[in-house]
Design a protein around this motif. Structure first.
Motif, mmCIF file in Angstrom:
data_model
loop_
_atom_site.group_PDB
_atom_site.id
_atom_site.type_symbol
_atom_site.label_atom_id
_atom_site.label_comp_id
_atom_site.label_asym_id
_atom_site.label_seq_id
_atom_site.Cartn_x
_atom_site.Cartn_y
_atom_site.Cartn_z
ATOM 1 N N LYS A 145 -8.647 15.755 8.402
ATOM 2 C CA LYS A 145 -7.542 14.905 7.970
ATOM 3 C C LYS A 145 -6.300 15.786 7.957
ATOM 4 O O LYS A 145 -5.824 16.222 6.909
ATOM 5 C CB LYS A 145 -7.832 14.269 6.607
ATOM 6 C CG LYS A 145 -8.670 13.009 6.779
ATOM 7 C CD LYS A 145 -8.777 12.163 5.547
ATOM 8 C CE LYS A 145 -7.769 11.054 5.475
ATOM 9 N NZ LYS A 145 -7.919 10.008 6.484
ATOM 10 N N PHE A 176 0.844 -1.204 0.000
ATOM 11 C CA PHE A 176 0.000 0.000 0.000
ATOM 12 C C PHE A 176 0.877 1.251 0.000
ATOM 13 O O PHE A 176 1.741 1.395 0.866
ATOM 14 C CB PHE A 176 -0.921 0.020 1.229
ATOM 15 C CG PHE A 176 -1.730 1.283 1.293
ATOM 16 C CD1 PHE A 176 -2.924 1.382 0.594
ATOM 17 C CD2 PHE A 176 -1.273 2.394 1.991
ATOM 18 C CE1 PHE A 176 -3.647 2.569 0.596
ATOM 19 C CE2 PHE A 176 -1.986 3.587 2.001
ATOM 20 C CZ PHE A 176 -3.180 3.663 1.299
ATOM 21 N N ALA A 180 -6.385 4.140 11.407
ATOM 22 C CA ALA A 180 -6.626 4.640 10.052
ATOM 23 C C ALA A 180 -8.045 4.320 9.601
ATOM 24 O O ALA A 180 -8.315 4.230 8.413
ATOM 25 C CB ALA A 180 -5.616 4.023 9.091
HETATM 26 C C1 COI Z 1 -7.590 6.550 4.000
HETATM 27 O O1 COI Z 1 -8.264 5.602 4.394
HETATM 28 O O2 COI Z 1 -7.612 6.927 2.835
HETATM 29 C C2 COI Z 1 -6.737 7.288 4.899
HETATM 30 O O3 COI Z 1 -6.476 8.416 4.630
HETATM 31 C C3 COI Z 1 -6.117 6.611 6.025
HETATM 32 C C4 COI Z 1 -4.647 6.741 5.875
HETATM 33 C C5 COI Z 1 -4.061 7.240 7.092
HETATM 34 C C6 COI Z 1 -4.020 5.580 5.238
#
Ligand code: COI
Length: 361
Positions: A196, A24, A235
């Motif tokens: 965020k 990822f 997350a």
């Molecule tokens: C997402 O799920 O897109 C997020 O932004 C979480 C991230 C911290 C991986």
């Protein structure tokens, strides 16, 4: 609408061969979007350029006081060959909510969606098509004034980068083990928990690191005041199924209003399930586990999609959830959500937006 100047790369990178595990957020495509804000001029100079490092003054404010916000969404290649985005309007609306809290000038949401579509279209050959794979889209804004005083910035960059990615957790849809955090807190009402902002994630690292050392993948945050109400996981937002009630903590300012969370609530309602957004204490979860009424727990997020929770550790209690197996509701939500996202089932909610010539909105 502003014009976007496009400069294509003359040296395209080698794409991962189909079947290569992507992980990822580790691989980035050939192009990126970038746009400047300068007080007096507003947002301007929108461009798509070859993906490359950007020169920044070491005094840039984002390095010192963390004036940064970001988003996360995905593009999918559908069986009919079309490329779609999932509810991008919700992501860019939330970006402006974050912007407001962080004293960052708002962006034009419709323009940001068009910029994302153009960038994804240019790099569409990078969209992976393996199981659980998609193109993760990361829009973000950083403050770049060369100034080490604490003050809202006058100069910022809005950028979008793309990353062909697989499942966020190596476990994929297999249940994860989560550590209930008792010592550290993530956010309080009045802070930035609903945004965020990079800062929310920076301050979570210590707890996550300690949890990982104990064999848990992430922490479940409790509220910062009473230290007992469930908030969210590192997350992801979080849901519990107790008896016949699907429960997720209500949004009261300290947790993120996730797009996947919102979509799961809507799918649950559509399925005729009883879904509640309410206060849920960790004691209620422990008691339900002891009485045998805790049926399922799962996290939701763009990156993580639906991530079933198979075990919770709270102090010296180890709480088994559904024998460590994925539950019926988690599976149904996963199938419905990913079915809509990958264009395998009809999108009766009107959530997908295809790029280019298509019948979707
Ligand atoms: C997402 O799920 O897109 C997020 O932004 C979480 C991230 C911290 C991986």
């Amino acid at each position: 609408m502003l014009e976007i100047k496009v400069t294509k790369t003359e040296n395209p990178k080698t794409k991962p061969a189909p079947g290569t595990p992507l992980g990822f957020g580790k691989i980035f495509t050939d192009h990126m979007f970038i746009m400047n804000f300068d007080t007096g001029e507003g947002w301007h100079n929108a461009r798509i350029v070859p993906y490359a490092p950007i020169p920044l003054d070491p005094a840039s404010m984002c390095f010192h006081y963390g004036q940064e916000v970001f988003e996360g969404l995905k593009a999918y290649k559908r069986p009919d060959g079309k490329v779609s985005l999932f509810r991008p309007d919700k992501n860019f609306a939330r970006l402006n909510v974050s912007n407001d809290r962080l004293c960052i000038p708002k962006i034009d949401e419709a323009f940001a969606i068009e910029a994302t579509k153009l960038l994804v279209d240019i790099d569409k050959d990078w969209i992976p098509t393996g199981e659980n794979e998609s193109l993760y889209i990361r829009p973000f804004i950083i403050a770049v004034d060369p100034f080490v005083g604490v003050h809202p910035a006058h100069h910022l960059l809005f950028m979008i980068i793309l990353s062909p990615s697989g499942a966020y957790y190596p476990e994929g849809i297999k249940p994860v083990k989560i550590f209930v955090e008792k010592n550290y807190v993530r956010a309080v009402v009045g802070g930035t928990g609903f945004t965020k902002a990079a800062a929310n994630y920076a301050i979570s690292l210590k707890a996550q690191d300690e949890a990982e050392k104990e064999g848990y993948i992430q922490v479940l945050w409790l509220d910062g005041v009473h230290r007992k109400y469930i908030e969210e996981v590192g997350a992801m937002n979080v849901f519990f199924v107790i008896g016949d009630e699907v429960i997720t903590p209500m949004l009261q300012g300290s947790i993120l209003g996730g797009v996947t969370r919102m979509s799961c609530i809507e799918i649950c309602k559509d399925l005729g399930l009883k879904v509640s957004e309410r206060l849920l204490s960790i004691d209620e979860v422990v008691e339900a586990a002891e009485k045998g009424t805790l049926k399922e727990a799962f996290g939701t997020g763009t990156a993580a999609v639906i991530s079933p929770i198979g075990e919770l550790k709270y102090g010296d209690k180890v709480i088994d959830v559904n024998g460590g197996k994925i539950g019926e509701i988690s599976q149904k939500l996963y199938d419905t959500l990913t079915g809509i996202q990958w264009g395998k089932i009809p999108d009766k909610f009107g959530w997908t937006q295809c790029i280019g010539d298509c019948n979707c909105k």
